[in-house]
Design an enzyme around this catalytic site. Structure first.
Site, PDB file in Angstrom:
ATOM      1  N   HIS A   1      -0.755   1.400 -13.409  1.00 54.23           N
ATOM      2  CA  HIS A   1       0.049   0.317 -13.967  1.00 54.23           C
ATOM      3  C   HIS A   1       1.502   0.793 -14.066  1.00 54.23           C
ATOM      4  O   HIS A   1       1.746   1.899 -14.563  1.00 54.23           O
ATOM      5  CB  HIS A   1      -0.485  -0.076 -15.344  1.00 54.23           C
ATOM      6  CG  HIS A   1       0.291  -1.185 -15.974  1.00 54.23           C
ATOM      7  ND1 HIS A   1       0.197  -2.493 -15.537  1.00 54.23           N
ATOM      8  CD2 HIS A   1       1.203  -1.189 -16.977  1.00 54.23           C
ATOM      9  CE1 HIS A   1       1.013  -3.249 -16.260  1.00 54.23           C
ATOM     10  NE2 HIS A   1       1.631  -2.485 -17.139  1.00 54.23           N
TER      11      HIS A   1
ATOM     12  N   LEU B   1     -10.505  -8.704 -12.116  1.00 56.33           N
ATOM     13  CA  LEU B   1     -11.922  -8.449 -11.859  1.00 56.33           C
ATOM     14  C   LEU B   1     -12.772  -9.022 -12.989  1.00 56.33           C
ATOM     15  O   LEU B   1     -12.349  -9.069 -14.147  1.00 56.33           O
ATOM     16  CB  LEU B   1     -12.154  -6.942 -11.746  1.00 56.33           C
ATOM     17  CG  LEU B   1     -11.459  -6.288 -10.542  1.00 56.33           C
ATOM     18  CD1 LEU B   1     -11.413  -4.780 -10.706  1.00 56.33           C
ATOM     19  CD2 LEU B   1     -12.174  -6.668  -9.248  1.00 56.33           C
TER      20      LEU B   1
ATOM     21  N   ARG C   1      -5.990  -9.031  -7.946  1.00 58.62           N
ATOM     22  CA  ARG C   1      -6.926 -10.014  -8.500  1.00 58.62           C
ATOM     23  C   ARG C   1      -7.515  -9.463  -9.797  1.00 58.62           C
ATOM     24  O   ARG C   1      -7.772  -8.262  -9.894  1.00 58.62           O
ATOM     25  CB  ARG C   1      -8.089 -10.288  -7.525  1.00 58.62           C
ATOM     26  CG  ARG C   1      -7.707 -10.639  -6.131  1.00 58.62           C
ATOM     27  CD  ARG C   1      -7.063 -11.983  -5.981  1.00 58.62           C
ATOM     28  NE  ARG C   1      -7.863 -13.087  -6.480  1.00 58.62           N
ATOM     29  CZ  ARG C   1      -7.418 -14.349  -6.549  1.00 58.62           C
ATOM     30  NH1 ARG C   1      -6.180 -14.630  -6.177  1.00 58.62           N
ATOM     31  NH2 ARG C   1      -8.191 -15.305  -7.002  1.00 58.62           N
TER      32      ARG C   1
ATOM     33  N   ASP D   1      -5.184  -4.289 -18.456  1.00 59.92           N
ATOM     34  CA  ASP D   1      -4.293  -3.155 -18.697  1.00 59.92           C
ATOM     35  C   ASP D   1      -4.615  -2.393 -19.983  1.00 59.92           C
ATOM     36  O   ASP D   1      -3.718  -1.917 -20.684  1.00 59.92           O
ATOM     37  CB  ASP D   1      -2.820  -3.605 -18.663  1.00 59.92           C
ATOM     38  CG  ASP D   1      -2.431  -4.143 -17.296  1.00 59.92           C
ATOM     39  OD1 ASP D   1      -2.982  -3.665 -16.294  1.00 59.92           O
ATOM     40  OD2 ASP D   1      -1.587  -5.058 -17.225  1.00 59.92           O
TER      41      ASP D   1
ATOM     42  N   GLY E   1       0.782  -1.238   0.000  1.00 63.39           N
ATOM     43  CA  GLY E   1       0.000   0.000   0.000  1.00 63.39           C
ATOM     44  C   GLY E   1       0.808   1.279   0.000  1.00 63.39           C
ATOM     45  O   GLY E   1       0.386   2.276   0.579  1.00 63.39           O
ATOM     46  N   SER E   2       1.935   1.300  -0.719  1.00 62.33           N
ATOM     47  CA  SER E   2       2.691   2.564  -0.756  1.00 62.33           C
ATOM     48  C   SER E   2       1.944   3.604  -1.607  1.00 62.33           C
ATOM     49  O   SER E   2       1.980   4.803  -1.306  1.00 62.33           O
ATOM     50  CB  SER E   2       4.112   2.350  -1.253  1.00 62.33           C
ATOM     51  OG  SER E   2       4.147   2.049  -2.623  1.00 62.33           O
ATOM     52  N   ASN E   3       1.267   3.155  -2.650  1.00 59.03           N
ATOM     53  CA  ASN E   3       0.428   4.105  -3.406  1.00 59.03           C
ATOM     54  C   ASN E   3      -0.745   4.582  -2.566  1.00 59.03           C
ATOM     55  O   ASN E   3      -1.110   5.766  -2.597  1.00 59.03           O
ATOM     56  CB  ASN E   3      -0.068   3.459  -4.704  1.00 59.03           C
ATOM     57  CG  ASN E   3       0.952   3.581  -5.819  1.00 59.03           C
ATOM     58  OD1 ASN E   3       1.174   4.670  -6.342  1.00 59.03           O
ATOM     59  ND2 ASN E   3       1.589   2.471  -6.161  1.00 59.03           N
TER      60      ASN E   3
ATOM     61  N   GLU F   1       4.984   6.943  -9.495  1.00 56.84           N
ATOM     62  CA  GLU F   1       3.595   6.539  -9.216  1.00 56.84           C
ATOM     63  C   GLU F   1       3.023   7.355  -8.069  1.00 56.84           C
ATOM     64  O   GLU F   1       1.865   7.789  -8.103  1.00 56.84           O
ATOM     65  CB  GLU F   1       3.531   5.051  -8.846  1.00 56.84           C
ATOM     66  CG  GLU F   1       3.826   4.101  -9.986  1.00 56.84           C
ATOM     67  CD  GLU F   1       3.668   2.648  -9.567  1.00 56.84           C
ATOM     68  OE1 GLU F   1       2.701   2.319  -8.870  1.00 56.84           O
ATOM     69  OE2 GLU F   1       4.530   1.833  -9.932  1.00 56.84           O
TER      70      GLU F   1
ATOM     71  N   ASN G   1      -7.107   2.442 -12.437  1.00 56.09           N
ATOM     72  CA  ASN G   1      -5.974   1.588 -12.050  1.00 56.09           C
ATOM     73  C   ASN G   1      -4.671   2.341 -12.288  1.00 56.09           C
ATOM     74  O   ASN G   1      -4.594   3.223 -13.142  1.00 56.09           O
ATOM     75  CB  ASN G   1      -5.992   0.316 -12.925  1.00 56.09           C
ATOM     76  CG  ASN G   1      -4.852  -0.638 -12.588  1.00 56.09           C
ATOM     77  OD1 ASN G   1      -4.591  -0.919 -11.426  1.00 56.09           O
ATOM     78  ND2 ASN G   1      -4.170  -1.129 -13.610  1.00 56.09           N
TER      79      ASN G   1
HETATM   80  C1  GRF Z   1       2.534  -0.696  -7.909  1.00 61.14           C
HETATM   81  O1  GRF Z   1       3.729  -0.827  -8.617  1.00 61.14           O
HETATM   82  C2  GRF Z   1       1.385  -0.522  -8.860  1.00 61.14           C
HETATM   83  O2  GRF Z   1       1.724   0.118 -10.038  1.00 61.14           O
HETATM   84  C3  GRF Z   1       1.008  -1.946  -9.161  1.00 61.14           C
HETATM   85  O3  GRF Z   1       1.175  -2.628  -7.943  1.00 61.14           O
HETATM   86  C4  GRF Z   1       2.152  -1.961  -7.157  1.00 61.14           C
HETATM   87  C5  GRF Z   1       1.537  -1.689  -5.824  1.00 61.14           C
HETATM   88  O4  GRF Z   1       2.454  -1.209  -4.881  1.00 61.14           O
HETATM   89  N1  GRF Z   1      -0.339  -1.993  -9.694  1.00 61.14           N
HETATM   90  P1  GRF Z   1       1.931  -0.603  -3.517  1.00 61.14           P
HETATM   91  O5  GRF Z   1       1.109  -1.690  -2.825  1.00 61.14           O
HETATM   92  O6  GRF Z   1       1.103   0.599  -3.826  1.00 61.14           O
HETATM   93  O7  GRF Z   1       3.149  -0.271  -2.727  1.00 61.14           O
END
Ligand code: GRF
Length: 221
Positions: A115, A99, A97, A151, A16-18, A180, A113
């Site tokens: 990517h 969808l 997963r 994608d 969950g860094s994003n 990101e 999403n």
């Molecule tokens: C990220 O690289 C995102 O682009 C991909 O999965 C990764 C998730 O990383 N879909 P995080 O869990 O947000 O750290």
């Protein structure tokens, strides 16, 4: 009267860094935000992103895919939780997963999403290794609306990073991940502010600044 804030549910599977980047910009502690994160939902109970959301005071739910006989019933259970939370937009932030078409159709142009590649190049997994293998000089990440084919879908925003000769999968992946963390909040803000519309299969972004100029890599002697 306070301006409408877009209610967003964020789906995760792991670290969950994003998600953290989105919490930092749009979470309860943010000074002003066009977004309200109404739910963080994980398919895995041990996902660290749930801890991040809990710490920030955001509602969390786990819908464990292993508890369902098939993808349709799993997706239906997630869909119920997302709608019960009042979400208007669903954000996939490292949700691992696939969808079902039914779920995706139910959130048409309201499902986003991120990517880790410059789509339509390098769909699927192991994007950084494949970019190195291909020898491209630029790589990056894409925020897009989701369509049933993996994608694909209208592109909202992209960020580009250079590939350096000494890069390995790890160093390149870290550079993309840092991009990101900047791109995802930016793209969601544009959507929340009503600046993004989908026309045909292209996303049109209004009232935003677009980069100009040409990037070179390598730069010469
Ligand atoms: C990220 O690289 C995102 O682009 C991909 O999965 C990764 C998730 O990383 N879909 P995080 O869990 O947000 O750290």
């Amino acid at each position: 009267m306070a301006a409408h804030r877009l209610k967003v549910a964020i789906l995760i599977s792991g670290r969950g860094s994003n998600l953290q980047a989105l919490i930092d910009q749009f979470g309860p502690a943010a000074a002003s935000s066009p977004i309200e994160i109404v739910l963080v939902l994980s398919n895995r109970p041990e996902a660290f992103g749930l801890t991040r959301a809990g710490r920030a005071g955001i509602a969390t739910k786990t819908v464990d895919h292993k508890a369902f006989p098939d993808r349709a019933s799993f997706d239906a259970a997630m869909d119920r939780e997302i709608r019960a939370a009042g979400a208007e937009l669903v954000v996939l932030a490292g949700f691992l997963r696939l969808l079902t078409d039914g779920f995706i159709a139910g959130w048409h142009d309201r499902l986003v999403n991120i990517h880790p590649a410059l789509l339509p190049a390098f769909k699927g997994l192991h994007t950084h290794a494949r970019a190195l293998e291909a020898g491209v000089r630029f790589h990056g990440c894409t925020v897009h609306f989701v369509r049933p084919e993996m994608d694909t879908g209208p592109i909202v925003a992209q960020a580009v990073v250079p590939v350096r000769p000494e890069d390995d999968e790890n160093s390149l992946g870290l550079r993309v991940l840092a991009a990101e963390h900047r791109l995802f909040p930016l793209a969601l803000r544009l959507i929340a502010e009503g600046k993004v519309t989908v026309e045909g299969e292209r996303a049109i972004v209004r009232d935003a600044a677009f980069a100009g100029g040409i990037l070179f890599n390598p730069l010469g002697a």
